[in-house]
Motif scaffolding. Structure first.
Motif, PDB file in Angstrom:
ATOM      1  N   GLN A 144      63.243  60.673  26.363  1.00  0.00           N
ATOM      2  CA  GLN A 144      63.287  61.144  24.858  1.00  0.00           C
ATOM      3  C   GLN A 144      63.043  59.781  24.048  1.00  0.00           C
ATOM      4  O   GLN A 144      62.703  59.612  23.024  1.00  0.00           O
ATOM      5  N   ASP A 145      63.484  58.615  24.777  1.00  0.00           N
ATOM      6  CA  ASP A 145      63.514  57.335  23.999  1.00  0.00           C
ATOM      7  C   ASP A 145      61.787  56.768  23.684  1.00  0.00           C
ATOM      8  O   ASP A 145      61.738  55.802  23.019  1.00  0.00           O
ATOM      9  N   ILE A 146      60.872  57.250  24.676  1.00  0.00           N
ATOM     10  CA  ILE A 146      59.710  56.732  24.642  1.00  0.00           C
ATOM     11  C   ILE A 146      59.042  56.785  23.323  1.00  0.00           C
ATOM     12  O   ILE A 146      58.511  55.715  22.947  1.00  0.00           O
ATOM     13  N   PRO A 147      58.956  57.958  22.760  1.00  0.00           N
ATOM     14  CA  PRO A 147      58.513  58.166  21.329  1.00  0.00           C
ATOM     15  C   PRO A 147      58.956  56.985  20.276  1.00  0.00           C
ATOM     16  O   PRO A 147      58.133  56.515  19.626  1.00  0.00           O
ATOM     17  N   VAL A 148      60.271  56.881  20.337  1.00  0.00           N
ATOM     18  CA  VAL A 148      61.176  56.069  19.681  1.00  0.00           C
ATOM     19  C   VAL A 148      60.452  54.599  19.728  1.00  0.00           C
ATOM     20  O   VAL A 148      60.261  53.724  18.840  1.00  0.00           O
ATOM     21  N   LEU A 149      60.488  54.117  20.960  1.00  0.00           N
ATOM     22  CA  LEU A 149      60.172  52.890  21.244  1.00  0.00           C
ATOM     23  C   LEU A 149      58.694  52.695  21.072  1.00  0.00           C
ATOM     24  O   LEU A 149      58.263  51.448  20.390  1.00  0.00           O
ATOM     25  N   ALA A 150      57.790  53.584  21.296  1.00  0.00           N
ATOM     26  CA  ALA A 150      56.350  53.458  20.967  1.00  0.00           C
ATOM     27  C   ALA A 150      55.931  53.263  19.506  1.00  0.00           C
ATOM     28  O   ALA A 150      55.453  52.454  18.956  1.00  0.00           O
ATOM     29  N   THR A 151      56.890  53.975  18.667  1.00  0.00           N
ATOM     30  CA  THR A 151      56.690  53.795  17.148  1.00  0.00           C
ATOM     31  C   THR A 151      56.924  52.529  16.583  1.00  0.00           C
ATOM     32  O   THR A 151      56.642  51.988  15.941  1.00  0.00           O
ATOM     33  N   HIS A 152      58.218  52.283  17.442  1.00  0.00           N
ATOM     34  CA  HIS A 152      58.841  50.869  16.812  1.00  0.00           C
ATOM     35  C   HIS A 152      57.806  49.664  17.187  1.00  0.00           C
ATOM     36  O   HIS A 152      57.707  48.817  16.373  1.00  0.00           O
ATOM     37  N   PHE A 153      57.194  49.704  18.540  1.00  0.00           N
ATOM     38  CA  PHE A 153      56.224  48.590  18.894  1.00  0.00           C
ATOM     39  C   PHE A 153      55.078  48.609  17.958  1.00  0.00           C
ATOM     40  O   PHE A 153      54.547  47.550  17.736  1.00  0.00           O
ATOM     41  N   LEU A 154      54.633  49.860  17.707  1.00  0.00           N
ATOM     42  CA  LEU A 154      53.449  50.245  17.195  1.00  0.00           C
ATOM     43  C   LEU A 154      53.629  49.284  15.733  1.00  0.00           C
ATOM     44  O   LEU A 154      52.560  48.522  15.214  1.00  0.00           O
ATOM     45  N   LYS A 155      54.694  49.646  15.125  1.00  0.00           N
ATOM     46  CA  LYS A 155      54.970  48.913  13.721  1.00  0.00           C
ATOM     47  C   LYS A 155      55.085  47.535  13.760  1.00  0.00           C
ATOM     48  O   LYS A 155      54.293  46.674  13.128  1.00  0.00           O
ATOM     49  N   VAL A 156      55.866  46.927  14.913  1.00  0.00           N
ATOM     50  CA  VAL A 156      55.984  45.701  15.023  1.00  0.00           C
ATOM     51  C   VAL A 156      54.567  45.012  15.108  1.00  0.00           C
ATOM     52  O   VAL A 156      54.460  43.789  14.181  1.00  0.00           O
ATOM     53  N   TYR A 157      53.701  45.435  16.123  1.00  0.00           N
ATOM     54  CA  TYR A 157      52.513  44.654  16.213  1.00  0.00           C
ATOM     55  C   TYR A 157      51.232  45.209  15.105  1.00  0.00           C
ATOM     56  O   TYR A 157      50.514  44.109  14.820  1.00  0.00           O
ATOM     57  N   ARG A 158      51.551  46.116  14.430  1.00  0.00           N
ATOM     58  CA  ARG A 158      50.697  46.672  13.260  1.00  0.00           C
ATOM     59  C   ARG A 158      51.060  45.571  12.157  1.00  0.00           C
ATOM     60  O   ARG A 158      50.074  44.901  11.375  1.00  0.00           O
ATOM     61  N   ASP A 159      52.317  45.234  11.908  1.00  0.00           N
ATOM     62  CA  ASP A 159      52.652  44.199  10.811  1.00  0.00           C
ATOM     63  C   ASP A 159      52.368  42.818  11.361  1.00  0.00           C
ATOM     64  O   ASP A 159      51.599  42.065  10.496  1.00  0.00           O
ATOM     65  N   ARG A 160      52.466  42.812  12.342  1.00  0.00           N
ATOM     66  CA  ARG A 160      52.159  41.178  12.863  1.00  0.00           C
ATOM     67  C   ARG A 160      50.628  40.755  12.950  1.00  0.00           C
ATOM     68  O   ARG A 160      50.337  39.660  12.530  1.00  0.00           O
ATOM     69  N   LEU A 161      49.862  41.836  13.238  1.00  0.00           N
ATOM     70  CA  LEU A 161      48.537  41.760  13.253  1.00  0.00           C
ATOM     71  C   LEU A 161      47.787  41.962  12.107  1.00  0.00           C
ATOM     72  O   LEU A 161      46.515  42.211  12.049  1.00  0.00           O
ATOM     73  N   ASN A 162      48.614  42.570  11.006  1.00  0.00           N
ATOM     74  CA  ASN A 162      48.111  43.092   9.846  1.00  0.00           C
ATOM     75  C   ASN A 162      46.952  44.287  10.085  1.00  0.00           C
ATOM     76  O   ASN A 162      45.922  44.110   9.313  1.00  0.00           O
ATOM     77  N   SER A 163      46.911  45.092  10.910  1.00  0.00           N
ATOM     78  CA  SER A 163      46.139  46.225  11.419  1.00  0.00           C
ATOM     79  C   SER A 163      46.780  47.504  10.744  1.00  0.00           C
ATOM     80  O   SER A 163      47.753  47.931  11.038  1.00  0.00           O
TER      81      SER A 163
END
Length: 166
Positions: A144-163
């Motif tokens: 159950q933690d996988i979707p939460v972690l995936a969303t978090h890391f997607l946001k982190v790298y989306r912001d970092r890479l301005n994607s």
């Protein structure tokens, strides 16, 4: 996950304003790990061109996180036990000792009770470390933690890479 829990304990406790130091005990050969943990004085060994504080000294007043503590040799385990028992560290090549006040948090992926029974981990150190035990289940047991972690890391790298990736 283990280091995140250790950081949460540190930064939500009375030592939060002091230093948090993390070291993976399995990533170093014993001789190098000893010099990392306890430091050394100039001339203690070939290449020791200056006196260097160890991680225990750097964490004085704060927290040191020893990841994969089961990978330490019995000799090094005895030195860590001394820090826990009397709060002193001895730098390599220094005849004296230095006092440290440090919270020690340890983690391992091995069964330490089994390591003690097999004679690979000091029983006295085990009981010193096992004041409070927290089991962190592996991610495969927390699907159950996988979707939460995936969303978090997607946001982190989306912001970092301005994607705009969603």
């Amino acid at each position: 996950g283990k280091e995140l829990v250790a950081r949460a304990i540190h930064f939500n406790g009375p030592r939060a304003t002091r230093r948090f130091v993390a070291v993976n005990c399995g990533a170093f050969p014993d001789t190098l790990l000893e010099s990392e943990l306890f430091g050394y004085v100039r001339g203690a060994f070939t290449g020791a061109i200056k006196t260097t504080a160890g991680l225990f000294q750097m964490a004085d007043g704060g927290t040191i996180f020893l990841d994969e503590v089961a990978d330490m040799s019995p000799g090094l385990q005895a030195k860590v036990l001394r820090v826990l028992e009397i709060g002193e560290v001895k730098q390599l090549g220094d005849p004296g000792t230095r006092h440290v006040d440090v919270r020690v948090i340890c983690a391992t992926n091995r069964d330490l009770e089994e390591q003690v029974r097999a004679g690979r981990f000091r029983e006295d150190l085990y009981y010193r470390l096992r004041v409070v035990s927290i089991r962190i289940p592996p991610l495969r047991e927390r699907l159950q933690d996988i979707p939460v972690l995936a969303t978090h890391f997607l946001k982190v790298y989306r912001d970092r890479l301005n994607s705009p990736v969603r």
